[in-house]
Design an enzyme around this catalytic site. Structure first.
Site, short mmCIF file in Angstrom:
data_model
loop_
_atom_site.label_atom_id
_atom_site.label_comp_id
_atom_site.label_asym_id
_atom_site.label_seq_id
_atom_site.Cartn_x
_atom_site.Cartn_y
_atom_site.Cartn_z
N SER A 33 0.83 -1.20 0.00
CA SER A 33 0.00 0.00 0.00
C SER A 33 0.87 1.26 0.00
O SER A 33 1.69 1.43 -0.88
CB SER A 33 -0.97 -0.05 1.19
OG SER A 33 -2.02 0.85 1.02
N HIS A 54 -6.27 -6.30 -2.03
CA HIS A 54 -5.18 -5.41 -1.63
C HIS A 54 -4.16 -6.13 -0.76
O HIS A 54 -2.97 -5.85 -0.84
CB HIS A 54 -5.80 -4.24 -0.86
CG HIS A 54 -4.87 -3.13 -0.54
ND1 HIS A 54 -4.37 -2.27 -1.50
CD2 HIS A 54 -4.34 -2.71 0.64
CE1 HIS A 54 -3.58 -1.37 -0.92
NE2 HIS A 54 -3.54 -1.62 0.38
N ASP A 79 -7.98 -5.69 -6.24
CA ASP A 79 -7.80 -4.43 -5.51
C ASP A 79 -8.07 -3.27 -6.46
O ASP A 79 -7.57 -3.25 -7.59
CB ASP A 79 -6.38 -4.35 -4.97
CG ASP A 79 -6.08 -3.04 -4.25
OD1 ASP A 79 -7.02 -2.47 -3.67
OD2 ASP A 79 -4.91 -2.61 -4.27
#
Length: 500
Positions: free
Chosen positions: A219, A464, A407
């Site tokens: 991330s 994700h 994601d």
């Protein structure tokens, strides 16, 4: 003054495109609301917004001129047959040498296989979320059961590495300072602190200093990781301190090159059926303004960077207005109200007195995700961190970029595009290299391509958080990559799962 003029210009340029689904949303005026939304979606409710303490107490967190560390065993471990002596588990604090008063908290788990395995550090994004999120829900040695006991994670990355989790930037997790000047706003500050942390760690654990070293995370760590890798490489070249045997860095569903990745949002959303072509055309009208804003951020980097954050996130927010309750971390899932994931057991577990005592954190609060750190990093958000990567590749430092295919927020398409467009000595050969299956247990777990030190992997059936959604594939990925080949030619899948 130029920044204020530019911000006014952005407002004027954006105004013709305003509509029910294309405008700077009301919460864009208050980044704290966006940060709090992020935290609520994970069902986390930290008591404090950041760990800046008014004073340093007399607890164990303040003992010693340099380090507080202890070997520990979690009191809630469901396997009573494992003794304290059997576990090479460490937790504690290091003073950050070039900070004002920062102390960085970490967990270190010696490999369940061999102490000669690589040292792998994991950085969670946010920005401002504790790495314990990944430790307990993705790739650490344990998972938290609903009764708050710990059970061994069959696919913990400590199966193939000596695994290090750090709460950073300062103020996140159990890391703290008594000086607000230690709140970081850019990658120079973040990576300098992490470099100082590593120097302290390897001074205390010299037996691991010669091991291969890899930087990993996901991330917003798509920003942290390249900057940190460059800082380590720079320190090695300058012979600043203990040599760190940096072999590679891996970015999972990261934000690295915003100019390319924000442009990919509408393409991904259209491809996946989240928006219609008419929505796509309307939202894309903001792209030229976003691109201009990012260019100005890259040259001046102050208010224009914050302005570019607001402008460019109009694209994402417009998509999410149309997507409704879709979970942007995994578009196969729905969010119920504010709740997209329930990670509340993390706070419940770490706030137990017995656990806090075993870790020696005393009365330092656990800040699962810090809205203050999130806001402080807004000037950093739209910066391009790809720029330092070619020099690392050309010096033989490996890069793996991997992304779960479902994601949205850091989608595989945007990541693939920046990796392919990156200019380096092997770019032409990488682009021309074939895409081949990534197989685990004779099944296709993803698609990857590699050339020299660069690899890109699209992971099937994952969002994700790839190690949470596909734990076995993620462990196999780490094992093969650190052993030299994602193809599995040097891996030993039959030994993937071993008993304690």
């Amino acid at each position: 003054m130029e920044d204020l003029i530019f911000f006014g210009f952005l407002v004027l340029v954006l105004s013709p495109f305003s509509s029910a689904t294309l405008r700077i949303p009301s919460n864009a005026k208050l980044p704290s609301l966006q940060a709090e939304k992020l935290i609520r979606e994970l069902n986390l409710f930290p008591k404090q917004s950041i760990n800046i303490v008014d004073h340093v107490n007399n607890g164990s967190a303040s003992i010693g001129p340099k380090i507080v560390e202890r070997r520990f065993k979690f009191p809630n471990l469901a396997d009573p047959s494992v003794s304290h002596e059997d576990l090479g588990h460490h937790a504690g604090y290091y003073n950050i040498q070039h900070s004002h008063a920062a102390r960085m908290f970490y967990f270190f788990f010696e490999s369940r296989n061999s102490k000669s395995d690589p040292v792998v550090i994991w950085l969670t994004g946010g920005p401002g979320c504790s790495s314990e999120l990944a430790m307990f829900y993705e790739n650490g040695p344990f998972n938290i059961a609903n009764n708050l006991s710990l059970v061994w994670n069959e696919y913990g990355w400590d199966k193939v590495s000596n695994l290090l989790y750090v709460d950073q930037p300062t103020g996140t997790g159990f890391s703290y300072s008594s000086d607000k000047r230690d709140i970081r706003h850019n990658e120079a500050g973040v990576s300098d602190d992490l470099y100082d942390f590593l120097q302290a760690f390897f001074e205390e654990h010299p037996q691991f200093a010669k091991n291969d070293f890899y930087i990993t995370g996901e991330s917003y760590a798509g920003h942290y990781i390249p900057a940190f890798a460059s800082r380590v490489h720079q320190g090695n070249k300058a012979k600043e301190g203990i040599h760190i045997n940096l072999k590679g860095f891996a970015i999972g569903n990261g934000l690295t090159n915003p100019a390319i990745q924000y442009k990919a949002y509408t393409d991904y959303a259209l491809d996946m059926g989240i928006i219609k072509k008419s929505d796509y055309d309307r939202i894309n009208k903001v792209l030229p303004v976003c691109e201009t804003a990012i260019k100005l951020c890259g040259t001046d980097g102050t208010i224009s960077c914050v302005a570019s954050y607001f402008v460019c996130n109009t694209i994402f927010n417009s998509i999410m207005t149309l997507a409704g309750d879709t979970n942007y971390y995994d578009i196969r899932k729905k969010c119920e109200g504010d709740l997209c994931y329930d990670f509340s057991n993390l706070e419940n577990f770490l706030n137990q007195k017995s656990v806090r005592a075993s870790l020696g954190v005393e009365d330092i609060e656990f800040v699962s995700c810090s809205p203050t750190v999130y806001q402080a990093m807004l000037v950093d958000w739209m910066r391009n961190l790809e720029v330092g990567i070619p020099a690392l590749l050309e010096d033989g430092v490996k890069l793996l970029v991997y992304a779960g295919e479902y994601d949205l927020i850091c989608n595989w398409l945007g990541n693939s595009r920046w990796v392919h467009s990156m200019e380096w000595a092997g770019q032409k050969e990488f682009v021309a290299s074939p895409e081949v299956p990534f197989e685990v247990d004779a099944s296709e777990a993803g698609l990857f391509k590699s050339h020299g030190p660069l690899s890109f992997l699209k992971v099937h059936d994952a969002g994700h958080m790839v190690p949470m959604d596909q734990p076995k594939a993620a462990l196999e990925m780490l094992k093969r990559w650190t052993h030299g080949s994602l193809s599995g030619a040097t891996a030993e899948p039959e030994n993937l799962v071993s008993s304690m």
